[in-house]
Scaffold this active site. Structure first.
Site, PDB file in Angstrom:
ATOM      1  N   GLY A   1     -19.639  21.052  24.498  1.00 38.88           N
ATOM      2  CA  GLY A   1     -19.496  20.473  22.922  1.00 38.88           C
ATOM      3  C   GLY A   1     -18.912  18.979  23.810  1.00 38.88           C
TER       4      GLY A   1
ATOM      5  CD  GLN B   1     -14.202  15.881  25.956  1.00 39.13           C
ATOM      6  OE1 GLN B   1     -14.691  15.941  25.177  1.00 39.13           O
ATOM      7  NE2 GLN B   1     -14.052  15.900  26.955  1.00 39.13           N
TER       8      GLN B   1
ATOM      9  CB  CYS C   1     -12.498  20.269  29.329  1.00 39.93           C
ATOM     10  SG  CYS C   1     -12.322  19.183  28.622  1.00 39.93           S
ATOM     11  CG  LEU C   2     -18.570  18.239  29.231  1.00 34.07           C
ATOM     12  CD1 LEU C   2     -19.616  17.030  29.032  1.00 34.07           C
ATOM     13  CD2 LEU C   2     -18.850  19.027  30.610  1.00 34.07           C
TER      14      LEU C   2
ATOM     15  CG  HIS D   1     -12.461  22.907  23.699  1.00 35.49           C
ATOM     16  ND1 HIS D   1     -11.814  22.959  25.574  1.00 35.49           N
ATOM     17  CD2 HIS D   1     -13.082  21.431  24.003  1.00 35.49           C
ATOM     18  CE1 HIS D   1     -11.848  22.370  26.277  1.00 35.49           C
ATOM     19  NE2 HIS D   1     -12.877  21.714  25.969  1.00 35.49           N
ATOM     20  CD  GLU D   2     -15.934  19.853  22.415  1.00 30.34           C
ATOM     21  OE1 GLU D   2     -14.960  18.307  22.383  1.00 30.34           O
ATOM     22  OE2 GLU D   2     -15.708  20.531  23.203  1.00 30.34           O
TER      23      GLU D   2
ATOM     24  CG  HIS E   1     -11.159  16.774  23.565  1.00 29.35           C
ATOM     25  ND1 HIS E   1     -10.701  16.693  24.876  1.00 29.35           N
ATOM     26  CD2 HIS E   1     -11.576  17.479  23.925  1.00 29.35           C
ATOM     27  CE1 HIS E   1     -11.161  17.384  25.884  1.00 29.35           C
ATOM     28  NE2 HIS E   1     -11.651  18.367  25.718  1.00 29.35           N
TER      29      HIS E   1
HETATM   30 NI    NI Z   1     -12.873  19.584  26.251  1.00 27.73          NI
END
Ligand code: NI
Length: 177
Positions: free
Chosen positions: A47, A52, A100-101, A142-143, A146
């Site tokens: 995701g 981000q 997480c990216l 999680h998303e 952000h």
């Molecule tokens: Ni993330």
């Protein structure tokens, strides 16, 4: 459509709350969604949230058939979720490993609601609602975190369960991701 730079933890832009989307089905919104998919795919992500890639709007994408970073996760439908609202079902929490990216190479054990309802809109402005569980519920939490400027280590109860993926899960060891 373009690959965008993924901001890394430490960048103050990841800590800012995102603004709701007011106008749907615009070229700008569709371009943002395309960039999110392209950038997520290039990094093998499950995701990705707009902040981000430096866009301060309440837009997330997620979903996969299978994911090399989360080999044991069940498939999650490819979803564009704008202006999400989450309603947990029940009070219980369940721990699971997340990455997480924006925190490349790391994994942490995070407690999340195992079941919830989420609603929001797609990029065309169509409203939808789903009740989900398991990894799908985890990814949505999680998303959407952000969008509030929250990164998963900020949710962790015990930082001893935070580390480099290759050290936590050495090749050949039981894979508990
Ligand atoms: Ni993330």
């Amino acid at each position: 459509m373009a690959l965008r730079e993924v901001l890394k933890m430490g960048d103050a832009r990841l800590l800012a709350p995102s603004a709701p989307v007011c106008e749907f089905d615009t070229p700008q919104l569709h371009a943002l969604v395309a960039d999110l998919w392209d950038t997520m795919a290039a990094h093998d992500g499950a995701g990705l949230a707009a902040p981000q890639i430096g866009v301060n709007l309440q837009v997330v994408v997620f979903g996969f058939e299978s994911n090399a970073r989360y080999p044991e996760a069940e498939p999650v439908p490819h979803t564009v979720l704008v202006n999400p609202v989450l309603t947990p079902l029940g009070d219980e929490h369940e721990e699971g490993w997340e990455g997480c990216l924006s925190i490349p190479g790391m994994r942490g054990l995070v407690a999340r609601h195992p079941r919830l309802t989420y609603r929001g809109h797609d990029a065309f402005g169509h409203a939808f609602e789903r009740t989900v569980s398991g990894f799908h519920a985890r990814v949505v939490q999680h998303e959407t975190d952000h969008l509030r400027g929250v990164l998963y280590p900020m949710r962790m109860a015990d930082l001893r369960n935070f580390g480099y993926a290759e050290a936590l899960f050495p090749p050949g060891a039981a894979d508990t991701r």
